[in-house]
Design a protein around this motif. Sequence first.
Motif, PDB file in Angstrom:
ATOM      1  N   THR A 136       0.801  -1.221   0.000  1.00 28.99           N
ATOM      2  CA  THR A 136       0.000   0.000   0.000  1.00 28.99           C
ATOM      3  C   THR A 136       0.836   1.275   0.000  1.00 28.99           C
ATOM      4  O   THR A 136       0.297   2.369  -0.079  1.00 28.99           O
ATOM      5  CB  THR A 136      -0.937   0.028   1.226  1.00 28.99           C
ATOM      6  OG1 THR A 136      -0.144  -0.063   2.417  1.00 28.99           O
ATOM      7  CG2 THR A 136      -1.927  -1.122   1.181  1.00 28.99           C
ATOM      8  N   GLU A 137       2.160   1.140   0.069  1.00 26.46           N
ATOM      9  CA  GLU A 137       3.039   2.309   0.095  1.00 26.46           C
ATOM     10  C   GLU A 137       3.548   2.693  -1.293  1.00 26.46           C
ATOM     11  O   GLU A 137       4.389   3.577  -1.425  1.00 26.46           O
ATOM     12  CB  GLU A 137       4.239   2.037   1.021  1.00 26.46           C
ATOM     13  CG  GLU A 137       3.854   1.726   2.456  1.00 26.46           C
ATOM     14  CD  GLU A 137       3.069   2.851   3.110  1.00 26.46           C
ATOM     15  OE1 GLU A 137       3.504   4.013   2.999  1.00 26.46           O
ATOM     16  OE2 GLU A 137       2.016   2.562   3.711  1.00 26.46           O
ATOM     17  N   VAL A 173       0.881  -7.712  -0.689  1.00 29.11           N
ATOM     18  CA  VAL A 173       1.596  -8.116   0.517  1.00 29.11           C
ATOM     19  C   VAL A 173       1.614  -6.939   1.487  1.00 29.11           C
ATOM     20  O   VAL A 173       1.378  -5.793   1.098  1.00 29.11           O
ATOM     21  CB  VAL A 173       3.043  -8.582   0.204  1.00 29.11           C
ATOM     22  CG1 VAL A 173       3.040  -9.798  -0.700  1.00 29.11           C
ATOM     23  CG2 VAL A 173       3.856  -7.457  -0.419  1.00 29.11           C
ATOM     24  N   LYS A 174       1.894  -7.228   2.747  1.00 25.61           N
ATOM     25  CA  LYS A 174       1.879  -6.164   3.766  1.00 25.61           C
ATOM     26  C   LYS A 174       2.974  -5.140   3.505  1.00 25.61           C
ATOM     27  O   LYS A 174       2.750  -3.929   3.582  1.00 25.61           O
ATOM     28  CB  LYS A 174       2.041  -6.783   5.154  1.00 25.61           C
ATOM     29  CG  LYS A 174       1.892  -5.782   6.276  1.00 25.61           C
ATOM     30  CD  LYS A 174       1.910  -6.454   7.636  1.00 25.61           C
ATOM     31  CE  LYS A 174       1.735  -5.413   8.739  1.00 25.61           C
ATOM     32  NZ  LYS A 174       1.778  -6.031  10.074  1.00 25.61           N
ATOM     33  N   SER A 175       4.167  -5.618   3.207  1.00 24.41           N
ATOM     34  CA  SER A 175       5.283  -4.704   2.961  1.00 24.41           C
ATOM     35  C   SER A 175       6.311  -5.384   2.062  1.00 24.41           C
ATOM     36  O   SER A 175       6.655  -6.539   2.284  1.00 24.41           O
ATOM     37  CB  SER A 175       5.934  -4.305   4.292  1.00 24.41           C
ATOM     38  OG  SER A 175       7.009  -3.429   4.065  1.00 24.41           O
ATOM     39  N   LEU A 176       6.768  -4.654   1.061  1.00 19.35           N
ATOM     40  CA  LEU A 176       7.775  -5.189   0.138  1.00 19.35           C
ATOM     41  C   LEU A 176       9.165  -4.736   0.547  1.00 19.35           C
ATOM     42  O   LEU A 176       9.346  -3.587   0.973  1.00 19.35           O
ATOM     43  CB  LEU A 176       7.510  -4.694  -1.285  1.00 19.35           C
ATOM     44  CG  LEU A 176       6.444  -5.397  -2.106  1.00 19.35           C
ATOM     45  CD1 LEU A 176       6.272  -4.662  -3.426  1.00 19.35           C
ATOM     46  CD2 LEU A 176       6.809  -6.846  -2.364  1.00 19.35           C
ATOM     47  N   VAL A 183      11.089   2.317  -8.598  1.00 20.35           N
ATOM     48  CA  VAL A 183      10.280   3.515  -8.817  1.00 20.35           C
ATOM     49  C   VAL A 183       8.905   3.280  -8.186  1.00 20.35           C
ATOM     50  O   VAL A 183       8.210   2.331  -8.548  1.00 20.35           O
ATOM     51  CB  VAL A 183      10.132   3.820 -10.327  1.00 20.35           C
ATOM     52  CG1 VAL A 183       9.151   4.952 -10.562  1.00 20.35           C
ATOM     53  CG2 VAL A 183      11.491   4.163 -10.934  1.00 20.35           C
ATOM     54  N   PRO A 184       8.493   4.131  -7.231  1.00 19.59           N
ATOM     55  CA  PRO A 184       7.189   3.938  -6.595  1.00 19.59           C
ATOM     56  C   PRO A 184       6.051   4.276  -7.557  1.00 19.59           C
ATOM     57  O   PRO A 184       6.188   5.132  -8.425  1.00 19.59           O
ATOM     58  CB  PRO A 184       7.223   4.917  -5.411  1.00 19.59           C
ATOM     59  CG  PRO A 184       8.202   5.969  -5.811  1.00 19.59           C
ATOM     60  CD  PRO A 184       9.217   5.293  -6.696  1.00 19.59           C
ATOM     61  N   VAL A 194      -9.132   0.031  -5.393  1.00 19.17           N
ATOM     62  CA  VAL A 194      -8.131   0.987  -5.901  1.00 19.17           C
ATOM     63  C   VAL A 194      -7.379   1.510  -4.693  1.00 19.17           C
ATOM     64  O   VAL A 194      -7.986   1.985  -3.729  1.00 19.17           O
ATOM     65  CB  VAL A 194      -8.792   2.156  -6.660  1.00 19.17           C
ATOM     66  CG1 VAL A 194      -7.754   3.225  -6.989  1.00 19.17           C
ATOM     67  CG2 VAL A 194      -9.440   1.659  -7.941  1.00 19.17           C
ATOM     68  N   ILE A 195      -6.064   1.354  -4.714  1.00 15.57           N
ATOM     69  CA  ILE A 195      -5.217   1.823  -3.615  1.00 15.57           C
ATOM     70  C   ILE A 195      -4.388   2.976  -4.132  1.00 15.57           C
ATOM     71  O   ILE A 195      -3.618   2.820  -5.087  1.00 15.57           O
ATOM     72  CB  ILE A 195      -4.284   0.693  -3.115  1.00 15.57           C
ATOM     73  CG1 ILE A 195      -5.117  -0.473  -2.576  1.00 15.57           C
ATOM     74  CG2 ILE A 195      -3.334   1.214  -2.048  1.00 15.57           C
ATOM     75  CD1 ILE A 195      -4.294  -1.708  -2.279  1.00 15.57           C
ATOM     76  N   LYS A 196      -4.542   4.134  -3.541  1.00 14.04           N
ATOM     77  CA  LYS A 196      -3.731   5.296  -3.905  1.00 14.04           C
ATOM     78  C   LYS A 196      -2.592   5.398  -2.908  1.00 14.04           C
ATOM     79  O   LYS A 196      -2.827   5.545  -1.716  1.00 14.04           O
ATOM     80  CB  LYS A 196      -4.587   6.547  -3.961  1.00 14.04           C
ATOM     81  CG  LYS A 196      -5.628   6.445  -5.075  1.00 14.04           C
ATOM     82  CD  LYS A 196      -6.412   7.713  -5.257  1.00 14.04           C
ATOM     83  CE  LYS A 196      -7.400   7.536  -6.429  1.00 14.04           C
ATOM     84  NZ  LYS A 196      -8.256   8.700  -6.632  1.00 14.04           N
TER      85      LYS A 196
END
Length: 197
Positions: A136-137, A173-176, A183-184, A194-196
């Motif tokens: 989500t980041e 996943v929770k965190s990569l 590049v984010p 939809v995740i912004k």
Amino acid sequence: MPSHLNSRQTLRRQLRQARRDLSVDEQQTAAENLLTCFQQHFLGVDHSPKTPINNVALYLANDGEISPHLLCEHFWQKGINTYLPVIQNKQLAFALYSEETIWQENIYGIKEPMTKEYLPKEALDIVLLPLVGFDTEGGRLGMGGGFYDRTFEGKKTTEAPLLIGLAHDCQQVKSLPVEGWDVPLQAFITPTQVIKA
């Protein structure tokens, strides 16, 4: 090999297998729901873009990736130009994609438009990227070739194009584990959300 790179490889294997395990029917339903999700969040009630969209890059699904083919058909119906990535010197160029496209295969056996005319990446409004995993980041785990990262290296999040990852829900996943060259992305679309970032 450093442990964080090893963990990325392990995660990549697991997530690739998860998307490959989806049935043909599940893949089709996912593509339909992906279109619906895009329309609900990025289009107005008449299904025209909330902000002007002229040029969109997408991809041909491979290796269990969620397919943007229904999105592509929607863009064609709305007169929006669609482009596909073409590998050039370890980066990507973007070639027009239409029903008249002539094909060639790249070094990975993936079809690419056969052309010498490319749209500058800055002229794209949206790039819909394939991925193996996401969080989500804005973190994106790709196939490991680094083509998208090299292509958009140094791009500010406020600059065009908008980078949106497309994925199945099972790829979240929770965190990569993120590397300096990653590049984010600005957003992710799955069949349900939809995740912004």
